[in-house]
Scaffold this motif. Structure first.
Motif, mmCIF file in Angstrom:
data_model
loop_
_atom_site.group_PDB
_atom_site.id
_atom_site.type_symbol
_atom_site.label_atom_id
_atom_site.label_comp_id
_atom_site.label_asym_id
_atom_site.label_seq_id
_atom_site.Cartn_x
_atom_site.Cartn_y
_atom_site.Cartn_z
ATOM 1 N N ASP A 160 16.840 -92.182 -66.185
ATOM 2 C CA ASP A 160 16.212 -92.538 -64.903
ATOM 3 C C ASP A 160 14.697 -92.558 -65.032
ATOM 4 O O ASP A 160 14.012 -93.435 -64.474
ATOM 5 C CB ASP A 160 16.645 -91.556 -63.820
ATOM 6 N N GLN A 161 14.175 -91.570 -65.748
ATOM 7 C CA GLN A 161 12.725 -91.506 -65.965
ATOM 8 C C GLN A 161 12.239 -92.727 -66.745
ATOM 9 O O GLN A 161 11.216 -93.336 -66.404
ATOM 10 C CB GLN A 161 12.375 -90.220 -66.704
ATOM 11 N N ALA A 162 12.954 -93.102 -67.770
ATOM 12 C CA ALA A 162 12.562 -94.272 -68.564
ATOM 13 C C ALA A 162 12.669 -95.555 -67.745
ATOM 14 O O ALA A 162 11.832 -96.465 -67.878
ATOM 15 C CB ALA A 162 13.447 -94.359 -69.811
ATOM 16 N N ARG A 163 13.680 -95.626 -66.895
ATOM 17 C CA ARG A 163 13.824 -96.817 -66.056
ATOM 18 C C ARG A 163 12.654 -96.928 -65.085
ATOM 19 O O ARG A 163 12.125 -98.016 -64.842
ATOM 20 C CB ARG A 163 15.158 -96.736 -65.314
ATOM 21 N N GLY A 164 12.209 -95.779 -64.509
ATOM 22 C CA GLY A 164 11.054 -95.787 -63.603
ATOM 23 C C GLY A 164 9.780 -96.175 -64.316
ATOM 24 O O GLY A 164 8.949 -96.927 -63.767
ATOM 25 N N ALA A 165 9.608 -95.666 -65.547
ATOM 26 C CA ALA A 165 8.420 -96.023 -66.318
ATOM 27 C C ALA A 165 8.386 -97.515 -66.613
ATOM 28 O O ALA A 165 7.314 -98.154 -66.581
ATOM 29 C CB ALA A 165 8.389 -95.230 -67.625
ATOM 30 N N LEU A 166 9.540 -98.111 -66.841
ATOM 31 C CA LEU A 166 9.584 -99.547 -67.109
ATOM 32 C C LEU A 166 9.199 -100.342 -65.863
ATOM 33 O O LEU A 166 8.450 -101.332 -65.944
ATOM 34 C CB LEU A 166 10.992 -99.950 -67.566
ATOM 35 N N VAL A 167 9.634 -99.888 -64.696
ATOM 36 C CA VAL A 167 9.264 -100.576 -63.447
ATOM 37 C C VAL A 167 7.750 -100.520 -63.238
ATOM 38 O O VAL A 167 7.117 -101.509 -62.849
ATOM 39 C CB VAL A 167 10.014 -99.961 -62.259
ATOM 40 N N ILE B 250 -2.507 -105.247 -73.158
ATOM 41 C CA ILE B 250 -2.136 -103.824 -73.093
ATOM 42 C C ILE B 250 -0.962 -103.620 -72.144
ATOM 43 O O ILE B 250 -0.013 -102.875 -72.429
ATOM 44 C CB ILE B 250 -3.354 -102.983 -72.669
ATOM 45 N N ALA B 251 -1.028 -104.285 -71.003
ATOM 46 C CA ALA B 251 0.056 -104.152 -70.028
ATOM 47 C C ALA B 251 1.378 -104.681 -70.592
ATOM 48 O O ALA B 251 2.452 -104.103 -70.371
ATOM 49 C CB ALA B 251 -0.320 -104.888 -68.747
ATOM 50 N N LYS B 252 1.290 -105.795 -71.324
ATOM 51 C CA LYS B 252 2.515 -106.343 -71.918
ATOM 52 C C LYS B 252 3.092 -105.400 -72.965
ATOM 53 O O LYS B 252 4.311 -105.210 -73.053
ATOM 54 C CB LYS B 252 2.189 -107.707 -72.547
ATOM 55 N N ALA B 253 2.201 -104.786 -73.777
ATOM 56 C CA ALA B 253 2.662 -103.837 -74.788
ATOM 57 C C ALA B 253 3.297 -102.613 -74.133
ATOM 58 O O ALA B 253 4.291 -102.068 -74.624
ATOM 59 C CB ALA B 253 1.501 -103.424 -75.688
ATOM 60 N N ASN B 254 2.743 -102.180 -73.016
ATOM 61 C CA ASN B 254 3.312 -101.031 -72.308
ATOM 62 C C ASN B 254 4.725 -101.339 -71.789
ATOM 63 O O ASN B 254 5.605 -100.481 -71.792
ATOM 64 C CB ASN B 254 2.406 -100.630 -71.149
ATOM 65 N N VAL B 255 4.915 -102.570 -71.358
ATOM 66 C CA VAL B 255 6.256 -102.969 -70.903
ATOM 67 C C VAL B 255 7.247 -102.926 -72.066
ATOM 68 O O VAL B 255 8.380 -102.413 -71.928
ATOM 69 C CB VAL B 255 6.219 -104.372 -70.266
ATOM 70 N N ASP B 256 6.813 -103.464 -73.216
ATOM 71 C CA ASP B 256 7.710 -103.456 -74.388
ATOM 72 C C ASP B 256 8.044 -102.022 -74.802
ATOM 73 O O ASP B 256 9.194 -101.707 -75.138
ATOM 74 C CB ASP B 256 7.052 -104.196 -75.553
ATOM 75 N N SER B 257 7.032 -101.141 -74.754
ATOM 76 C CA SER B 257 7.256 -99.746 -75.112
ATOM 77 C C SER B 257 8.202 -99.066 -74.126
ATOM 78 O O SER B 257 9.109 -98.312 -74.520
ATOM 79 C CB SER B 257 5.914 -99.011 -75.168
ATOM 80 N N ALA B 258 7.998 -99.333 -72.844
ATOM 81 C CA ALA B 258 8.867 -98.732 -71.829
ATOM 82 C C ALA B 258 10.297 -99.248 -71.954
ATOM 83 O O ALA B 258 11.261 -98.505 -71.747
ATOM 84 C CB ALA B 258 8.311 -99.035 -70.440
ATOM 85 N N ARG B 259 10.413 -100.538 -72.299
ATOM 86 C CA ARG B 259 11.755 -101.086 -72.484
ATOM 87 C C ARG B 259 12.444 -100.416 -73.678
ATOM 88 O O ARG B 259 13.650 -100.104 -73.644
ATOM 89 C CB ARG B 259 11.680 -102.591 -72.691
ATOM 90 N N GLY B 260 11.700 -100.167 -74.764
ATOM 91 C CA GLY B 260 12.262 -99.465 -75.919
ATOM 92 C C GLY B 260 12.670 -98.038 -75.572
ATOM 93 O O GLY B 260 13.725 -97.560 -76.000
#
Length: 383
Positions: free
Chosen positions: A116-123, A162-172
């Motif tokens: 759940d935490q990872a899903r929130g970070a991805l949002v 940077i924002a795009k990289a953060n999305v990729d990291s959160a998705r991982g």
């Protein structure tokens, strides 16, 4: 009584003693008449049925004996992939399982929270990416009109990257959290049977703790050492007959692998024999004796090796023909085993169906009458 009376009496006693001596001598000479008949009776050789073998045409195998233990070709140790408390263990030793079947469930609450935490970070990172995307696009329009400098646009473009990289990291991170949650449910990796269970509900386990063993008994392997002096005779694909105590008949396998190195201490080389076990009669850990087929004759005339005699480099057998003993000089071929045990191929000198003496009684006289006592012995046993 007069003196003449005593003389006559002594003469009668003497005559009586003489007659007794003559009768005794006659009784001793009486058996001499049928002596030749006794000798003839003793000339007959008597054999039990178990002393006789029949020369038959059949399969003959030259073999190399092997022995070793059986193991399943496919066997897997099921281990914990996450640290968690065991909630359910759904199988026990001896149960058959299918690949993908649920075996163990662990407490998922911690890993559900991380998911759940990872899903929130991805949002959140996707929201930041949307803002960075709009900023970059606006700055691109302003740059085209000359309202901002190139440095200002590059800064907005960097924020977008940077924002795009953060999305990729959160998705991982979300994928990792999802996998960890999935790993709290342990499934069978292969079709097979549970051979051991080392865990109970309520126990806390760590990553890589072994929980179960699953073995697939449909294919087995015999691991057997071969002396290095014989290893050159062993080839891939050779047939092997495997005998296991408790099985009514041997099972067939074949050599599939040969270890390239000798074993320390024994100087032997390990050979691996693949055995198909569709009915599951063989079990891992069973000890087996085997015979590796080096050569084979499908239709060879064979006699037991014990029946063959040697004299001055010539081989021969004693056979029974018309109830008399006959000596046959023979030419030998392949030595091995047939359906009755150790046997040797007779290339010439003997016909199929010949009855040969397999008991070694030394040199025998050809033409001697022979009597086989098998039937008589059987009747006596019944009485």
């Amino acid at each position: 009584m007069t003196l003449s009376f005593f003389k006559r009496r002594s003469v009668l006693v003497s005559l009586l003693i003489l007659l007794l001596l003559i009768a005794l001598l006659a009784s001793r000479k009486r058996p001499e008449a049928p002596a030749s008949m006794a000798v003839k009776a003793n000339d007959v050789l008597e054999f039990l049925a178990g002393d006789i073998a029949v020369a038959n045409v059949g399969a003959l195998r030259q073999v190399l004996p092997l022995s070793g233990s059986l193991r399943a070709l496919h066997q897997v140790a099921v281990k914990a992939k996450v640290n968690a408390e065991v909630s359910q263990v759904l199988v026990r030793a001896g149960e058959t399982v299918s690949a993908g079947q649920v075996l163990i469930r662990m407490d998922p609450s911690e890993y559900q929270a991380k998911l759940d935490q990872a899903r929130g970070a991805l949002v959140a990172t996707r929201g930041q990416l949307d803002i960075a995307t709009k900023t970059r696009d606006n700055n691109q329009a302003l740059l085209d009109k000359g309202f901002i400098s190139r440095n200002a646009f590059d800064n907005a473009a960097s924020q977008f990257d940077i924002a795009k990289a953060n999305v990729d990291s959160a998705r991982g991170a979300l994928d990792v959290a999802q996998k960890a949650l999935n790993d709290t449910t342990i499934r069978a990796p292969i079709d097979g049977t549970i051979s051991s269970r080392t865990i109970e509900p309520g126990e806390k386990v760590s990553t890589d703790n072994k929980l179960l063993d699953v073995v697939d008994l449909r294919q087995m392997e015999l691991e057997a050492p071969v002396p290095s002096a014989d290893i050159l005779k062993v080839k891939l694909g050779q047939e092997v007959l495997v005998t296991v105590e408790g099985l009514p008949q041997p099972v067939t396998g074949q050599v599939v692998r040969i270890n390239p190195a000798t074993q320390a201490g024994s100087r032997s080389i390990m050979v691996y024999v693949r055995i198909i076990n569709p009915q599951g009669l063989l079990r891992a850990g069973m000890f087996a004796d085997a015979s590796l087929t080096l050569d084979k004759r499908e239709a060879a005339l064979t006699v037991p090796q014990a029946a063959v005699r040697n004299e001055s480099g010539n081989s021969f057998v004693y056979a029974i023909e018309a109830d008399k003993l006959v000596r046959h000089q023979i030419t030998l071929g392949l030595r091995g085993v047939d359906h009755q045990g150790d046997a040797v191929e007779v290339s010439s000198g003997l016909q199929s169906g010949a009855r040969v003496i397999k008991t070694n009684l030394g040199n025998l006289q050809t033409g001697t009458p022979v009597r086989v006592l098998g039937a008589v012995a059987a009747n006596t046993a019944k009485e």
